[in-house]
Design a protein around this motif. Structure first.
Motif, mmCIF file in Angstrom:
data_model
loop_
_atom_site.group_PDB
_atom_site.id
_atom_site.type_symbol
_atom_site.label_atom_id
_atom_site.label_comp_id
_atom_site.label_asym_id
_atom_site.label_seq_id
_atom_site.Cartn_x
_atom_site.Cartn_y
_atom_site.Cartn_z
ATOM 1 N N LEU A 78 0.830 -1.207 0.000
ATOM 2 C CA LEU A 78 0.000 0.000 0.000
ATOM 3 C C LEU A 78 0.862 1.255 0.000
ATOM 4 O O LEU A 78 0.615 2.198 -0.759
ATOM 5 C CB LEU A 78 -0.922 -0.004 1.220
ATOM 6 N N GLY A 86 3.092 1.305 -3.309
ATOM 7 C CA GLY A 86 2.218 1.557 -4.451
ATOM 8 C C GLY A 86 1.733 2.985 -4.502
ATOM 9 O O GLY A 86 1.615 3.574 -5.582
ATOM 10 N N GLY A 87 1.464 3.587 -3.324
ATOM 11 C CA GLY A 87 1.062 4.990 -3.310
ATOM 12 C C GLY A 87 2.183 5.932 -3.691
ATOM 13 O O GLY A 87 1.967 6.930 -4.367
ATOM 14 N N GLU A 93 2.996 5.401 -7.388
ATOM 15 C CA GLU A 93 1.767 5.531 -8.177
ATOM 16 C C GLU A 93 1.516 4.304 -9.048
ATOM 17 O O GLU A 93 1.195 4.410 -10.231
ATOM 18 C CB GLU A 93 1.809 6.800 -9.034
ATOM 19 N N SER A 94 1.671 3.120 -8.432
ATOM 20 C CA SER A 94 1.407 1.860 -9.120
ATOM 21 C C SER A 94 0.055 1.333 -8.672
ATOM 22 O O SER A 94 -0.095 0.863 -7.528
ATOM 23 C CB SER A 94 2.518 0.842 -8.810
ATOM 24 N N VAL A 95 -0.939 1.415 -9.534
ATOM 25 C CA VAL A 95 -2.282 0.951 -9.178
ATOM 26 C C VAL A 95 -2.315 -0.554 -8.919
ATOM 27 O O VAL A 95 -2.910 -1.008 -7.929
ATOM 28 C CB VAL A 95 -3.289 1.343 -10.279
ATOM 29 N N PRO A 96 -1.675 -1.408 -9.768
ATOM 30 C CA PRO A 96 -1.703 -2.851 -9.479
ATOM 31 C C PRO A 96 -1.105 -3.191 -8.118
ATOM 32 O O PRO A 96 -1.632 -4.046 -7.396
ATOM 33 C CB PRO A 96 -0.876 -3.451 -10.630
ATOM 34 N N PHE A 117 -0.897 -1.232 -5.464
ATOM 35 C CA PHE A 117 -1.799 -0.731 -4.417
ATOM 36 C C PHE A 117 -3.003 -1.663 -4.255
ATOM 37 O O PHE A 117 -3.409 -1.974 -3.131
ATOM 38 C CB PHE A 117 -2.255 0.680 -4.772
ATOM 39 N N VAL A 118 -3.565 -2.122 -5.366
ATOM 40 C CA VAL A 118 -4.713 -3.034 -5.305
ATOM 41 C C VAL A 118 -4.291 -4.365 -4.679
ATOM 42 O O VAL A 118 -5.048 -4.979 -3.916
ATOM 43 C CB VAL A 118 -5.305 -3.242 -6.707
ATOM 44 N N THR A 119 -3.071 -4.814 -4.987
ATOM 45 C CA THR A 119 -2.566 -6.043 -4.369
ATOM 46 C C THR A 119 -2.494 -5.898 -2.859
ATOM 47 O O THR A 119 -2.832 -6.820 -2.109
ATOM 48 C CB THR A 119 -1.181 -6.384 -4.930
#
Length: 360
Positions: free
Chosen positions: A35, A38-39, A42-45, A47-49
């Motif tokens: 989290l 990813g923030g 700026e990696s959406v995959p 962050f979602v993981t």
């Protein structure tokens, strides 16, 4: 009934508890690190993981425990009489159920009696029914006799047995649900896995986290400039962290206006800290023009610095450099504006200063 012997409690499955704690810590550490990382990058995959990993782990953990819970539910609990050795309210609101810590002597009909300590919620109105020396009805799983629960409303048969029962206290040891030593070991394993998983995620994406910071400035320098070319003029605007006083920046900007083709004749070239403007001569114009490529751009930063530092302007705020040949020869003029002062200097086509106008 006199009780003199106490059975030893069975050992818990420590390796299973350690593995479970290690996996739980790993999932928590990896999820939190994913989290955060990813923030930052700026990696959406990623962050979602980080969001989905605990949910998937919780679902798998639930599904893995279904067979055990089915087996436990299929086994009928055993019922026995128990003597209350002591009880103590440990928490709860005054008008609701309270958590009571019980110490009981459990006397199964077909097994050796033993002591057990546990906590159970009891309604305040029912507390007078439980007192040291009293007899109660309890139930427990056959394979986990330490998981005792008091039956609050026993059947008439067991109520009759309670009325005529007298149980003697059994000596320790007192069984409890979990051994403190095992809890410490599992806690350390969970913490270790959390740290290792978090460090693994950070190391895996260290290039994006740390190398990106070192490469940000060059990429902005290359991509943040804006070039606009029309038939009458051309402009180049730099980003906030750039300046045309940087080495080679002016010559590169002029080259971007010509695009590698033959230079068009210019009437004026005006340079400010982050803005370059070239005004081209219209077709058929008789005004004196010059080739923008002929300007000694390598000398211009030094001319600006000299105008700002040697002409008596105490606090220079802005500067502007103008190149034109209205008087017949190429002239480079640098003007500096301070808080309440102005000054300027002029140079020839080679960048040599020919006139200075100090601050006034």
């Amino acid at each position: 009934m006199t009780i003199s012997t106490v059975a030893a409690p069975p050992m818990h499955n420590t390796p299973v508890a350690l593995v479970q704690g290690f996996l739980t810590g790993g999932v928590i550490g990896a999820s939190l690190a994913a989290l955060v990382v990813g923030g930052i990058i700026e990696s959406v995959p990623l962050f979602v993981t980080g969001l989905g990993l605990p949910a998937v782990y919780g679902l798998l953990f639930f599904l893995a425990g279904v067979p055990r819970r089915v087996r436990e539910a299929a086994v009928a609990p055993r019922t026995a009489l128990a003597a209350v050795e002591s009880l103590e309210a440990v928490e709860g609101e005054p008008t609701t159920d309270v958590a009571v810590r019980f110490d009981l002597t459990v006397a199964p009909d077909d097994a050796t009696a033993y002591r057990v300590a546990f906590t159970q919620d009891i309604n305040l109105a029912d507390l007078p029914d439980y007192r040291p020396g009293g007899v109660v009805v309890v139930q427990y799983p056959p394979d986990r006799p330490w998981q005792v629960r008091i039956v609050k409303r026993p059947t008439p048969e067991w109520e009759e047995r309670v009325a005529g029962a007298r149980l003697d206290s059994a000596p320790g040891p007192v069984w409890v649900r979990n051994e403190p030593s095992e809890g410490c070991v599992v806690g350390y394993a969970t913490l270790l896995a959390l740290l290792l998983a978090a460090a693994g995620v950070v190391l895996l994406f260290r290039a994006d986290l740390f190398d990106e910071g070192a490469s940000d400035k060059p990429s902005v320098s290359a991509s943040s400039s804006t070039t606009v070319v029309s038939s009458a003029s051309g402009t180049v605007t730099l980003g906030p962290d750039q300046s045309f006083l940087d080495k080679g920046e002016l010559r590169k900007a002029v080259g971007s206006l010509t695009g590698g083709t033959d230079s068009r004749a210019a009437l004026t070239v005006v340079v400010q800290d982050r803005l370059l403007s070239v005004v081209y001569a219209p077709t058929g114009s008789q005004a004196p023009t010059f080739d923008p490529e002929s300007v000694p751009y390598d000398r211009l930063p030094a001319l600006v610095e000299e105008a700002r530092s040697s002409l008596g302007v105490g606090s220079p705020q802005t500067w502007q450099l103008t190149v034109e040949r209205l008087t017949g020869s190429l002239t480079i003029r640098v003007g500096v504006v301070g808080a309440e002062e102005t000054a300027s200097l002029e140079a020839d086509a080679r960048g040599k200063v020919v006139r200075r106008t100090p601050a006034h």
